[in-house]
Design a protein around this motif. Sequence first.
Motif, PDB file in Angstrom:
ATOM      1  N   THR A 149       5.201  44.869  -1.378  1.00  0.00           N
ATOM      2  CA  THR A 149       6.004  44.803  -2.596  1.00  0.00           C
ATOM      3  C   THR A 149       5.704  45.958  -3.541  1.00  0.00           C
ATOM      4  O   THR A 149       6.241  46.012  -4.639  1.00  0.00           O
ATOM      5  N   ASN A 150       4.854  46.890  -3.123  1.00  0.00           N
ATOM      6  CA  ASN A 150       4.463  48.004  -3.990  1.00  0.00           C
ATOM      7  C   ASN A 150       4.059  47.493  -5.369  1.00  0.00           C
ATOM      8  O   ASN A 150       4.608  47.910  -6.410  1.00  0.00           O
ATOM      9  N   ALA A 151       3.090  46.600  -5.394  1.00  0.00           N
ATOM     10  CA  ALA A 151       2.690  45.939  -6.636  1.00  0.00           C
ATOM     11  C   ALA A 151       2.257  46.944  -7.708  1.00  0.00           C
ATOM     12  O   ALA A 151       1.735  48.011  -7.406  1.00  0.00           O
ATOM     13  N   GLY A 152       2.487  46.554  -8.959  1.00  0.00           N
ATOM     14  CA  GLY A 152       2.144  47.423 -10.091  1.00  0.00           C
ATOM     15  C   GLY A 152       0.854  46.965 -10.751  1.00  0.00           C
ATOM     16  O   GLY A 152      -0.221  47.160 -10.221  1.00  0.00           O
ATOM     17  N   ASN A 161       1.047  53.182  -8.707  1.00  0.00           N
ATOM     18  CA  ASN A 161       1.411  51.912  -8.095  1.00  0.00           C
ATOM     19  C   ASN A 161       0.667  51.756  -6.770  1.00  0.00           C
ATOM     20  O   ASN A 161       0.024  52.684  -6.295  1.00  0.00           O
ATOM     21  N   ARG A 163       1.761  51.914  -3.897  1.00  0.00           N
ATOM     22  CA  ARG A 163       2.203  53.009  -3.030  1.00  0.00           C
ATOM     23  C   ARG A 163       1.254  54.212  -3.082  1.00  0.00           C
ATOM     24  O   ARG A 163       0.960  54.820  -2.063  1.00  0.00           O
ATOM     25  N   PHE A 198       7.743  51.313   4.722  1.00  0.00           N
ATOM     26  CA  PHE A 198       7.278  49.926   4.763  1.00  0.00           C
ATOM     27  C   PHE A 198       6.723  49.471   3.409  1.00  0.00           C
ATOM     28  O   PHE A 198       6.756  48.289   3.092  1.00  0.00           O
ATOM     29  N   GLY A 200       6.885  48.530  -0.118  1.00  0.00           N
ATOM     30  CA  GLY A 200       8.005  48.100  -0.951  1.00  0.00           C
ATOM     31  C   GLY A 200       9.189  47.557  -0.174  1.00  0.00           C
ATOM     32  O   GLY A 200      10.204  47.211  -0.767  1.00  0.00           O
ATOM     33  N   SER A 204      10.914  43.422   5.222  1.00  0.00           N
ATOM     34  CA  SER A 204      12.242  43.394   5.839  1.00  0.00           C
ATOM     35  C   SER A 204      12.368  44.348   7.020  1.00  0.00           C
ATOM     36  O   SER A 204      13.357  44.323   7.740  1.00  0.00           O
ATOM     37  N   ALA A 428      11.197  46.781 -12.046  1.00  0.00           N
ATOM     38  CA  ALA A 428      10.230  47.878 -12.085  1.00  0.00           C
ATOM     39  C   ALA A 428       9.078  47.637 -11.134  1.00  0.00           C
ATOM     40  O   ALA A 428       8.703  48.512 -10.366  1.00  0.00           O
ATOM     41  N   GLU A 429       8.498  46.429 -11.168  1.00  0.00           N
ATOM     42  CA  GLU A 429       7.324  46.188 -10.328  1.00  0.00           C
ATOM     43  C   GLU A 429       7.393  44.890  -9.535  1.00  0.00           C
ATOM     44  O   GLU A 429       6.605  44.685  -8.633  1.00  0.00           O
ATOM     45  N   HIS A 430       8.326  44.009  -9.844  1.00  0.00           N
ATOM     46  CA  HIS A 430       8.342  42.710  -9.168  1.00  0.00           C
ATOM     47  C   HIS A 430       9.096  42.713  -7.845  1.00  0.00           C
ATOM     48  O   HIS A 430       8.857  41.865  -7.003  1.00  0.00           O
ATOM     49  N   GLY A 431      10.003  43.648  -7.667  1.00  0.00           N
ATOM     50  CA  GLY A 431      10.744  43.715  -6.418  1.00  0.00           C
ATOM     51  C   GLY A 431      12.032  42.909  -6.456  1.00  0.00           C
ATOM     52  O   GLY A 431      12.497  42.495  -7.529  1.00  0.00           O
ATOM     53  N   ILE A 432      12.582  42.653  -5.279  1.00  0.00           N
ATOM     54  CA  ILE A 432      13.910  42.053  -5.163  1.00  0.00           C
ATOM     55  C   ILE A 432      13.841  40.606  -4.656  1.00  0.00           C
ATOM     56  O   ILE A 432      14.384  39.709  -5.274  1.00  0.00           O
ATOM     57  N   VAL A 470      16.040  41.436  -0.199  1.00  0.00           N
ATOM     58  CA  VAL A 470      16.008  42.880  -0.472  1.00  0.00           C
ATOM     59  C   VAL A 470      17.381  43.551  -0.348  1.00  0.00           C
ATOM     60  O   VAL A 470      17.934  44.044  -1.327  1.00  0.00           O
TER      61      VAL A 470
ATOM     62  N   LYS B 187       8.176  53.488 -12.326  1.00  0.00           N
ATOM     63  CA  LYS B 187       8.164  52.246 -11.554  1.00  0.00           C
ATOM     64  C   LYS B 187       9.597  51.830 -11.285  1.00  0.00           C
ATOM     65  O   LYS B 187      10.400  51.734 -12.223  1.00  0.00           O
ATOM     66  N   ASN B 188       9.887  51.547 -10.032  1.00  0.00           N
ATOM     67  CA  ASN B 188      11.250  51.153  -9.687  1.00  0.00           C
ATOM     68  C   ASN B 188      11.211  50.508  -8.303  1.00  0.00           C
ATOM     69  O   ASN B 188      11.293  51.182  -7.295  1.00  0.00           O
ATOM     70  N   ASN B 189      11.052  49.196  -8.267  1.00  0.00           N
ATOM     71  CA  ASN B 189      10.941  48.481  -6.984  1.00  0.00           C
ATOM     72  C   ASN B 189      12.257  47.834  -6.620  1.00  0.00           C
ATOM     73  O   ASN B 189      12.398  46.618  -6.629  1.00  0.00           O
ATOM     74  N   TYR B 192      14.248  50.080  -0.525  1.00  0.00           N
ATOM     75  CA  TYR B 192      13.479  51.161   0.099  1.00  0.00           C
ATOM     76  C   TYR B 192      13.443  52.387  -0.809  1.00  0.00           C
ATOM     77  O   TYR B 192      14.448  52.765  -1.393  1.00  0.00           O
TER      78      TYR B 192
END
Lengths: 473, 473
Positions: A149-152, A161, A163, A198, A200, A204, A428-432, A470, B187-189, B192
């Motif tokens: 999830t590329n956590a912040g 991040n 990443r 992969f 972030g 999926s 921004a950091e929580h994802g989809i 996602v 930050k932008n999750n 991909y």
Amino acid sequence: MDINSDVVAAIEARLGSKYVKKGVDAEKYLEDFWGRARGSTLCVVLPGNTEEVSAVLFICQASGVAVFPQGGNTSTCLGAVPDGTGRSIVLSLSRMNRIISADPLDGSITAEAGCVLADIQQAAASVGRFFPLSLGAEGSCQIGGNVSTNAGGTSVLRYGNTRDLVLGMEVVLPDGRIWNGLRTLRKNNTGYDLKHLFIGAEGSLGIVTAVSLKLFPSLSSLTSALIAFDDIAHLTAITEPLRRTFDTSIIAMELISGSELRIVKRIFPDITFPFDERNGWFLLVDIATDQDVSVNDSLESALAEAMEDSRIADVVVSVNESQRATFWRLRHSVTESHKKYGMGMSHDIAVPIARIPEFLQVAQRKVEGSFPEAEIAVVGHVGDGNLHYNVIFEKSRWDRIPDQAQTRKDVFKAIYDIAVGMNGTFSAEHGIGALHVAEMRSYKSTVELDMMKGIKALFDPKNIMNPGRVIPR
Amino acid sequence: MDINSDVVAAIEARLGSKYVKKGVDAEKYLEDFWGRARGSTLCVVLPGNTEEVSAVLFICQASGVAVFPQGGNTSTCLGAVPDGTGRSIVLSLSRMNRIISADPLDGSITAEAGCVLADIQQAAASVGRFFPLSLGAEGSCQIGGNVSTNAGGTSVLRYGNTRDLVLGMEVVLPDGRIWNGLRTLRKNNTGYDLKHLFIGAEGSLGIVTAVSLKLFPSLSSLTSALIAFDDIAHLTAITEPLRRTFDTSIIAMELISGSELRIVKRIFPDITFPFDERNGWFLLVDIATDQDVSVNDSLESALAEAMEDSRIADVVVSVNESQRATFWRLRHSVTESHKKYGMGMSHDIAVPIARIPEFLQVAQRKVEGSFPEAEIAVVGHVGDGNLHYNVIFEKSRWDRIPDQAQTRKDVFKAIYDIAVGMNGTFSAEHGIGALHVAEMRSYKSTVELDMMKGIKALFDPKNIMNPGRVIPR
């Protein structure tokens, strides 16, 4: 026997039935941590190593059964629990929780995906190094989930991040093949840098089974400064000299609205805070300091101009670790307070850093105009341009709202429109997860969505990995 | 009229014939900067904006004519000049050299791909900020090329590779569609992170036409320390306390072998250097310092233990900027010296940082055993685990080598085998281009190559973008 029972049987034959949970034993993997959703599943599978993950995906690929990977199940956007079809499996990484190696001279740590984040921080400390990723769920979230999830979190400003902390990874692809990309190199320009696909991707495109991460020199002591100011328009006049003076010594820079303090104190009256309830804003800044150097003088000279202009109302500097913890307790009590206070709609937005004050002003006008019953409470990683912008209806007021579902929708759309309109983002950091797929459809360009759909179809042509998450169909 | 002339005519109609170079006018775009290769082309196209790039790619896509994108033509691995078929076009970004915006408060700069790196550094400085990417070719290389090759250089240790400096980008896809990903968010999750696919793709997936980059607070003054030591086994005992003491204040950390000094002084006898010719090693460390604080005391205490143990032979610290420049002149004269001295085979390898001494020991034994006529000269970004490991045959010795082509091949294979065998890489910062496609085939796993080939086919099904580069067929 239908194909679904065949799949379960095949997985049991490979992993042993002890690690294939059904019925009551599967319950805790099906419910979202925040209690917002419940899925169902054929079974919950707990592989013990990468080869077992590979075998499970091979079986699922062959039969077209969907796989929902799960780490610590702390997703804020319904990314970790299965959907309601019941024709899928949940694959939990929690048994794969070994630290594979921690090398202080190489500045790297390699761990299985199911390692809890706090255990990685601890393993780094035990070899005299620092792993900076830090967030509220660190006691239960898993590093595979953090990477996927590329956590912040609170140390992005200095360390980036998730990443930016990843050196290499091992991934099981949807067809069961294993990619061993576990390297600790700082530089490697040999074709496309696949690990970034992969990171972030929220599981999926495959399942991250192990990661190599950067370690850093341990920090000396931390000092927190708490700065109170009235007008958000002055934000940059305060943050800018701090950045110039302290540069990489600033580890965290959080913005907290006065309204947030008021709500937290309503729910937790025992929380002590150096300031009385007040309108306006607080800036909470963590600065790494050498133990023998006081940060006060540098702070004073950095902020002198803003103090003289009365842009700053007051500054308090922590004198020891316990006072620092007091400052942060408010910050960490926000989520809990909102839950108890009423109906909070939290927007994990980001805008270009310089446009934060503008965003806050425009959003406030919009909320006051369109949702006069709501309060605004803001906390956020302001140094990264990332705000958790909360529109909250106190319980009794929310109960009087006629069409609650529509109001929720309207609030989210209003705030996201403003952020995206400023070349910002709705996540921004929580994802989809499952929660923001509709926003992907609304706010992403066709070209960008087409590229994502193409990549998804390339890696996962049968759409078995985290379907419905996602990437919109 | 054949299809090729149709393509040229269509491009001329769109761009104006002034910006479509042929014959003599095209010459300088066809020859590799290092004089190792010459290609041919239908024409060299110089679009003035993104829409024109889009139109050119649309035309080429429709007719299946290959496109070789070119920035400053400084590729070290034959990545910038066209192949010899003559049935392709070269697309030069050099007219697209505008700085679009530079925003100190946002900490970002946005520029067209054809901007020369030095101009970006300058534009950053003019708004009181620092753009850290720095490398030998900075006076002529272009930022689009830097991003497309994920350029490294001398400040990676503190600021990361080019990849780490990119916030957003605009790309024209092989079919002519434009992806506007020009954002400055930290930050932008949201799905991909596509920019990472294009960074380091060497133009094989599309053409980067503009980029948004991070800016940093300006550095105060720099001090260089030059540390002489005898035994490479002691490297970590020297670098480790430096890292611990100075942390992010270390901007560069370069290793130079005594043999390198000897070769450079043979070619440029006027170069002054604080040390006599000697065996062993030099470490060149750039440290950012406040103007009023001397770095000497901290250096002394950081290195005290290594000094007492006689692991360090001597340390010299620059007293002013002109002396610092003297230290660096040796480092910057290496490439030129090798060219004049004889036949140098330069390996841009990386290994895990902690294994650098081991790599150097094993490689030395191999070279001494298998290529006794050769000398070894090493420079490199040791803080990143990246060495330019040079195996050099002095001119007269090289002339006596019976099968030169085979010897070159054997040398490269020997060194790459050692690096890759240590979980390292055969190309740390220079990339693949046309030069290292064979190594991609030898050293990359099937799974990894399959993923790359799949991505290439997804984005560029007709294989018109930089064919024969990066990804083996």
